[in-house]
Design a protein around this motif. Structure first.
Motif, short mmCIF file in Angstrom:
data_model
loop_
_atom_site.label_atom_id
_atom_site.label_comp_id
_atom_site.label_asym_id
_atom_site.label_seq_id
_atom_site.Cartn_x
_atom_site.Cartn_y
_atom_site.Cartn_z
N SER A 63 0.85 -1.19 0.00
CA SER A 63 0.00 0.00 0.00
C SER A 63 0.88 1.24 0.00
O SER A 63 1.99 1.22 0.54
CB SER A 63 -0.92 0.01 1.24
N LYS A 111 0.66 5.75 0.13
CA LYS A 111 -0.11 6.98 0.27
C LYS A 111 0.85 8.16 0.37
O LYS A 111 2.05 7.99 0.71
CB LYS A 111 -1.00 6.93 1.50
N ASP A 171 1.58 11.70 2.26
CA ASP A 171 1.28 12.52 3.42
C ASP A 171 1.65 13.96 3.08
O ASP A 171 2.83 14.32 3.00
CB ASP A 171 2.07 12.03 4.63
#
Length: 531
Positions: A64, A66, A68
């Motif tokens: 995974s 992502k 920030d």
């Protein structure tokens, strides 16, 4: 392409890679995981890491990712192929960046292949059997083809031939390219003994108030364990700047490198203690000057020789020169080594920053410190702990350093005792102390001592007073004779010492009365003795 700043952590099932890429194009980011290799790309950043264990391939899409926005970083969570497996060297960022099998040294043209261990088992056996107290011999140098060598693992030569203007500000040895390691060491020892300052050493030996503050200082690394050692942000940034290479060293070169590491760490520990943990503008000088490896390009072959060099140089060059302090610094060095490679790496990176800010000592980084920072990341903690344990067994006495410290201290104590015994002030103080212990009552008797001791004390005091008065009278007579040769009077009674003393200074009217007072005191003492 830019190599971004990054961090790597792990839990039981995952490896978490945080990539700080604030200027990246998020839409164009690419991540690829192929067993032990992790690749991240997002213009203008590119990052490639090699782990000690295997990850689940990105094609299975079990990772995974992502972004920030607050951190300006990508957080990628990768799955381990074997849950619970511990990945090593996650703090050694330079090691993670190095491609598998990369080397900075040219491989041999002929290589022996085959066998069950494929060459790896011999290396491990060699590491385990390494004897720290076994003296290693330096290899013979082929001066014609290679020149005299120095630097990390003695890999450099001819560096200072083209840098003569920088030589004096970096090292103490003159013309190192034309001197062998043996010649450099002999010159170093002769220089050390020639510049040793006995007065400075004795001052720090007797004035312990100056040294006590540094002896009582407790560095922060005594209150942590190896698991609690952390690299700060400056360390992590510097790790990204290190070259991606691996050092292939034979057994003799490893011995020189390890012993040189002890020498360099000792100088760091001295500076750390003498500045109470806060570096100062002289820190770079302290570290470079105390280390014979850095200032004389020395190559040690025995552990005790390293300790002797460190102890002697700490008594010759720095501001505070005290034997107890030198021993405390040795204990600090042992503690740093026992904390493992992460703590040693922090010390080396700090030295590198100090030298970069102190021209022209940045050359010492190129010769030694940068390679040490890269190499130490591949060293096992057990190896450094073994080195620390061996250092504990090294016993260096004051006689070993060759500065005649025992004779110097004994002579200083003897002089102090003689001065104390010959001091009239001390004699009078002792007499006053004895007199002060008595209790005087109305009839003049003394309590606490017998009458004979009391009379002896009084006679001693009177004799000392009388000798002082006679000394003053003699000096006055000499002065008066020289001043009154032209004004002598035939009516003057030469047998009267009080009249001679009265002519001390013909220009002062009060001299006669002063001399009369002294004579009257003398007469009073004489009468008291007759009675």
């Amino acid at each position: 392409m830019l190599t971004p700043k990054f961090e790597v952590k792990q839990d039981e099932k995952h490896i978490i890679v945080t990539v700080f890429a604030p200027y990246a194009r998020i839409s164009d980011s690419e991540i690829n995981i192929d067993e032990d290799t992790f690749t991240f790309y997002s213009s203008p950043y590119y990052l490639r890491l090699t782990f000690s264990g295997k990850l689940t391939d990105s094609e299975l899409e079990r990772y995974s990712a992502k972004f920030d926005a607050d951190l300006g970083a990508f957080v990628i969570q990768c799955e381990k192929q074997v849950p619970g497996e511990h990945f090593t060297n996650l703090d050694m960022l330079t090691t993670l960046l190095a491609p598998q099998g990369a080397s900075s040294i040219k491989k041999p043209l002929i290589e022996v292949v085959g066998g069950e261990n494929n060459g790896t088992g011999d290396d491990e056996e060699e590491e385990n059997d390494f004897d720290w107290f076994l003296e290693q011999k330096l290899p013979d140098e082929n001066v014609v083809t290679a020149g005299h060598k120095y630097g990390f693992a003695n890999k450099d030569t001819g560096v200072f031939t083209a840098l003569q203007s920088e030589l004096k500000g970096v090292i103490d040895v003159s013309d190192p390219d034309n001197k062998s390691a043996v010649a450099r060491r002999k010159e170093r020892i002769d220089c050390e003994r020639g510049v040793f300052d006995e007065d400075h050493y004795l001052a720090d030996y007797f004035e312990m108030d100056t040294v006590r503050e540094y002896l009582e200082f407790i560095p922060e690394f005594y209150s942590i364990t190896s698991d609690e050692v952390k690299l700060d942000e400056a360390d992590k940034e510097d790790l990204l700047k290190l070259p991606r290479k691996e050092h292939l060293l034979d057994k003799g070169s490893k011995s020189i490198v390890y012993l040189g590491l002890v020498d360099i760490l000792y100088s760091w520990c001295y500076n750390h203690r003498i500045t109470l943990g806060e570096n100062c503008p002289e820190s770079a000088w302290n570290i470079a000057k105390l280390s014979a490896t850095l200032s004389w390009l020395d190559s040690f072959t025995h552990l005790k020789d390293v300790v002797i060099s460190c102890m002697s140089r700490s008594l010759i060059f720095p501001l505070i020169r005290n034997w107890q302090l030198s021993n405390e610094v040795l204990k600090d060095t042992i503690q740093v080594l026992s904390l493992g490679r992460k703590k040693v790496l922090h010390c080396l990176l700090e030295i590198q920053r100090q030298f970069n800010d102190s021209e022209p000592r940045y050359l010492l980084n190129q010769l030694y410190i940068t390679d040490y920072c890269t190499w130490i990341q591949t060293v096992k903690d057990e190896k450094l702990i073994s080195l620390a344990d061996s250092l504990k067994k090294v016993n260096v006495t004051k006689k070993d350093v060759g500065l005649d410290l025992d004779d110097l201290e004994a002579a200083a104590h003897l002089v102090l005792e003689e001065e104390s015994a010959n001091s009239p002030v001390d004699n009078m103080n002792n007499l006053a102390t004895q007199m002060g212990d008595m209790t005087i009552i109305e009839n003049g008797a003394a309590l606490g001592v017998n009458e004979n001791e009391f009379d002896e004390n009084v006679d001693t005091l009177n004799n000392q007073r009388r000798s002082n008065l006679v000394h003053i009278s003699d000096s006055d007579t000499t002065s008066s004779d020289s001043d009154s040769d032209d004004d002598s009077d035939d009516d003057t009674d030469t047998s009267d010492s009080s009249d001679e003393d009265s002519s001390e200074d013909s220009d002062q009217d009060d001299s006669t009365s002063d001399s009369s007072d002294l004579d009257s005191d003398d007469d009073t003492l004489s009468e008291s003795e007759e009675s």
